[in-house]
Design a protein around this motif. Sequence first.
Motif, short mmCIF file in Angstrom:
data_model
loop_
_atom_site.label_atom_id
_atom_site.label_comp_id
_atom_site.label_asym_id
_atom_site.label_seq_id
_atom_site.Cartn_x
_atom_site.Cartn_y
_atom_site.Cartn_z
N SER A 62 0.83 -1.20 0.00
CA SER A 62 0.00 0.00 0.00
C SER A 62 0.86 1.26 0.00
CB SER A 62 -0.92 0.02 1.23
OG SER A 62 -1.84 -1.04 1.19
N GLN A 94 -8.08 5.98 -11.60
CA GLN A 94 -8.69 4.68 -11.88
C GLN A 94 -8.67 4.34 -13.36
OE1 GLN A 94 -12.42 5.55 -9.91
NE2 GLN A 94 -11.88 4.33 -8.11
N ARG A 101 -5.22 -1.91 -7.17
CA ARG A 101 -6.22 -2.89 -6.73
C ARG A 101 -7.31 -2.24 -5.89
NH1 ARG A 101 -4.97 -8.60 -3.55
NH2 ARG A 101 -7.09 -9.43 -3.69
N TYR A 102 -6.90 -1.48 -4.88
CA TYR A 102 -7.85 -0.75 -4.02
C TYR A 102 -7.41 0.70 -3.95
CZ TYR A 102 -8.80 -5.51 -2.35
OH TYR A 102 -9.10 -6.85 -2.26
N SER A 104 -8.73 4.51 -1.98
CA SER A 104 -9.69 5.19 -1.10
C SER A 104 -9.15 6.54 -0.68
CB SER A 104 -9.99 4.35 0.14
OG SER A 104 -10.80 5.09 1.06
N TYR A 131 -13.83 5.41 1.52
CA TYR A 131 -14.49 4.46 0.61
C TYR A 131 -14.62 3.12 1.33
CZ TYR A 131 -14.20 7.16 -3.77
OH TYR A 131 -14.36 8.07 -4.78
N GLU A 133 -13.58 0.48 0.08
CA GLU A 133 -12.34 -0.23 -0.22
C GLU A 133 -11.26 -0.01 0.83
OE1 GLU A 133 -10.96 0.62 -4.13
OE2 GLU A 133 -12.69 -0.26 -5.12
N TYR A 134 -11.42 1.03 1.64
CA TYR A 134 -10.42 1.30 2.67
C TYR A 134 -10.28 0.13 3.63
CZ TYR A 134 -7.84 3.49 6.45
OH TYR A 134 -6.89 3.76 7.39
N ASN A 136 -10.18 -2.85 2.95
CA ASN A 136 -9.28 -3.86 2.39
C ASN A 136 -7.82 -3.43 2.52
OD1 ASN A 136 -11.30 -5.68 1.39
ND2 ASN A 136 -11.73 -4.21 -0.24
N ILE A 137 -7.62 -2.14 2.81
CA ILE A 137 -6.26 -1.63 3.01
C ILE A 137 -5.87 -1.73 4.48
CG2 ILE A 137 -4.79 0.41 2.79
CD1 ILE A 137 -6.64 1.33 0.49
N GLU A 150 -20.44 -0.12 -0.91
CA GLU A 150 -20.50 0.77 -2.05
C GLU A 150 -21.84 1.48 -2.15
OE1 GLU A 150 -18.49 2.54 -5.25
OE2 GLU A 150 -17.76 1.16 -3.71
N THR A 234 -3.61 0.58 -2.99
CA THR A 234 -2.92 -0.71 -2.88
C THR A 234 -2.68 -1.27 -4.27
OG1 THR A 234 -3.91 -1.19 -0.73
CG2 THR A 234 -3.07 -3.06 -1.99
#
Length: 422
Positions: A62, A94, A101-102, A104, A131, A133-134, A136-137, A150, A234
Amino acid sequence: MFLFDTDRWVEIWVTITRNKTRSLLTGFGVFWGILMLVILLGSGNGFKNGVLKNVDGFSTNSAFFFSERTGEPYKGYKKGRYWQMRNRDLETIQKRVKGVRYISPMIMQWGGQNNVVKGQKFGTYNVRGVYSEYFNIETQHVLEGRLLNEVDMIEKRKVCVIGSSVREALFTQQEDPVGQYIRVNGIYYQVVGVIKPKPRVSIGGRTEESIMIPFKTLQQTSNQGDKFWFLCATAEDGYSCEKMMEDIKDVLRSQNEISPTDEQAISSFTIAKQFETFDLLFTGINILVWLVGIGTLLAGVIGVSNIMMVTVRERTREIGVRRAIGAKPWDIISQIMSESLLLTSIAGLLGLSVGVFLLDLVDKALMSGGEASNDSFFSNPEIHIGTAFAATLVLLVCGLLAGLIPAWRAMQIKAIDAIREE
């Protein structure tokens, strides 16, 4: 074969025990050397486990970015201009940056003292907009309910996820916080989950003392427009985090009228670099531990070699007689080296066992410490099975080397001279 000759090993054991004091003192040097090696290696692993435990749960590939004042003039803008990232930057990243991958963004909302209220209870806590997705970080333990998703962000729902410390302060043990409302900086949000972070370090304040709100919801309720100041990303597995980081910086510079050569305007850091630093640190510690441990062990082995030299000297007549009646050179060499190997092995394996036992006691003491021990930088001191085998191999080699010189000295003794020896 000699290794399976029981009578020969009994004879060797009798020879060693004949001089108990001398053997004990010599064996103690080897015992202490291997004990120190095991304890130092276990302590090094304990320190490593404790440090890595505090960042366990963060994606190792990350990168994190935040805006700073520009360091160069560009397109009519003066040096020292302050800028902020915008939602359009996310869309461009993006689309253009490969390997992400992720991603936020993050915004913080400060509301002063006692900014979070539930009925008659209140407290001061961090408020973050992220987000989905955060999570996942910086991974989380979901204690109750769910994480943000989402749909929450797209519909700009007034929902939130609270940290475990917030839950304890605002709700009783019997209450179910999921579905209830809390007031955050004057606006009501519905609690949808309670979380506790897996890593013991976090970005933007302690997660257990934070309120997580959908990014676009907080942007709107805090009147921050489309701006934000912090970005997390990430990289895909196998993709260079450094390459992704440089590509994101290039996009941010081009989108915000920043000089392509301005390194000051965008600050960044990566978890991967922190892990590389830790790996180098722990590699250095392991090398130092092995050097110190083996040095201590060699000191004991030298003592074994010296005592075997004395033994050979005392048994000169016996060796001469055995040579005279037909003993082969290998018989003399194998006996001397086997005595050294047996003495070294017994003392060393005892030191290895005691060292592992002491490390296990320390580990159990730390585990019994409860939550306080979980926050320490020392955890689970241990030595791996491979390390134990390596230490044993070093021990056996040292035992053979300790007997090599005395065995060679014994072979130099002539039978007739040894028989005459008084």
